[in-house]
Design an enzyme around this catalytic site. Sequence first.
Site, PDB file in Angstrom:
ATOM      1  N   GLN A  60       0.837  -1.217   0.000  1.00 35.22           N
ATOM      2  CA  GLN A  60       0.000   0.000   0.000  1.00 35.22           C
ATOM      3  C   GLN A  60       0.868   1.262   0.000  1.00 35.22           C
ATOM      4  O   GLN A  60       0.538   2.263   0.634  1.00 35.22           O
ATOM      5  CB  GLN A  60      -0.939  -0.007   1.198  1.00 35.22           C
ATOM      6  CG  GLN A  60      -2.170  -0.872   1.003  1.00 35.22           C
ATOM      7  CD  GLN A  60      -3.060  -0.358  -0.126  1.00 35.22           C
ATOM      8  OE1 GLN A  60      -3.154   0.828  -0.388  1.00 35.22           O
ATOM      9  NE2 GLN A  60      -3.715  -1.286  -0.813  1.00 35.22           N
ATOM     10  N   SER A  61       1.998   1.218  -0.692  1.00 35.14           N
ATOM     11  CA  SER A  61       2.921   2.348  -0.697  1.00 35.14           C
ATOM     12  C   SER A  61       2.332   3.581  -1.387  1.00 35.14           C
ATOM     13  O   SER A  61       1.941   3.531  -2.555  1.00 35.14           O
ATOM     14  CB  SER A  61       4.204   1.923  -1.421  1.00 35.14           C
ATOM     15  OG  SER A  61       4.997   3.055  -1.738  1.00 35.14           O
TER      16      SER A  61
END
Length: 332
Positions: A77-78
């Site tokens: 989920q960068s």
Amino acid sequence: MQPARLPRVRLAPLPTPLEEAPRLRAALGARCPRILVKRDDLTGLGMGGNKVRKLEYHLGEAIAQGCDTLVTSGAIQSNHCRVTAAAAARAGLGASLVLRPGESEAVQGNLLLDRILDARIRIAPAPTAAAVDAALQEEMEALRRAGRRPYLIPKGASTPLGALAYAEAFMELMMQTTDLGAAMDAVVFCTGSGGTHAGLLAGTRLLQSGVDVVGVGDGAKRSELAPVVAELIVGLAERCQVSLHVPDEAITVLEDYGGRYGVPTPGCVEAIRLAARTEGLILDPVYSGKALAGLIDLVGRDRWRADQTVVFWHTGGQPALFAYADDLGGAR
Ligand SMILES: *Cc1c(COP(=O)(O)O)cnc(C)c1O
């Protein structure tokens, strides 16, 4: 500083707003200092956040070097990977992302946006730094073999160039607080890969502002992050040919509010609810919610007086909320 000589592509509409948060302040009691929110969630590109500023110099350098593909890595989920994909699209370049497996792999939040932005996505075979690095090297090789010219952006764009963008952001903030006639005492923000932290510290030192730079760890340990921040400041000073000394004790990484990286703590969920209900301000479950949880706790411990001013630096990250619906959906 002489950053004018560095190639830069403008991506963020600057300055970002600096907003009063009177209802949040009131909710935190009579001893709460004045709270101003620096809205770096509103940096625009690809849903914004602190990575937009950090990528401006990297994109400039990539184009100056004739590269045609941005390559980077991060968590599944960068935010950094999502904004890199958006920056590549904006500049007409390709993007390759190497993602660390782990947390949820639901095609939601940032991962969904990575796909919409048409980034090439490679999930590393294991959640270790070594596995991610190996996959990154393989991706670089594969791109070169295909005749592409890849430009590698280190994790979080936390390089001297990324830190430079945040030294400038600190100066931007100083001008805004000066305009308001507010004497700023501290900035509180979430620190992870260290570039934002290094830049803010460099900014406060260069301006000799005396502002306390309070990093709330995203799960990071001070013993690991402080040397990274120190090294980034050295790199920034070299790059800009300024003399800059930041003593080790000025590098504050609070460890009590991050819990485990990527896992929202109860304090984080509570802080997200409070900011939303008092100010209509949406935080994220991995970074800014933890930073506000730290600020709230410090207010309760009388770290500041009521006549002081604290800036909460909103670093963005809201797309991840939707990948954490199970943690937050029950919030009432
Ligand atoms: C990356 C990120 C941070 C941490 O910034 P670093 O410069 O990597 O320390 C904080 N908040 C959000 C929303 C981020 O995406």
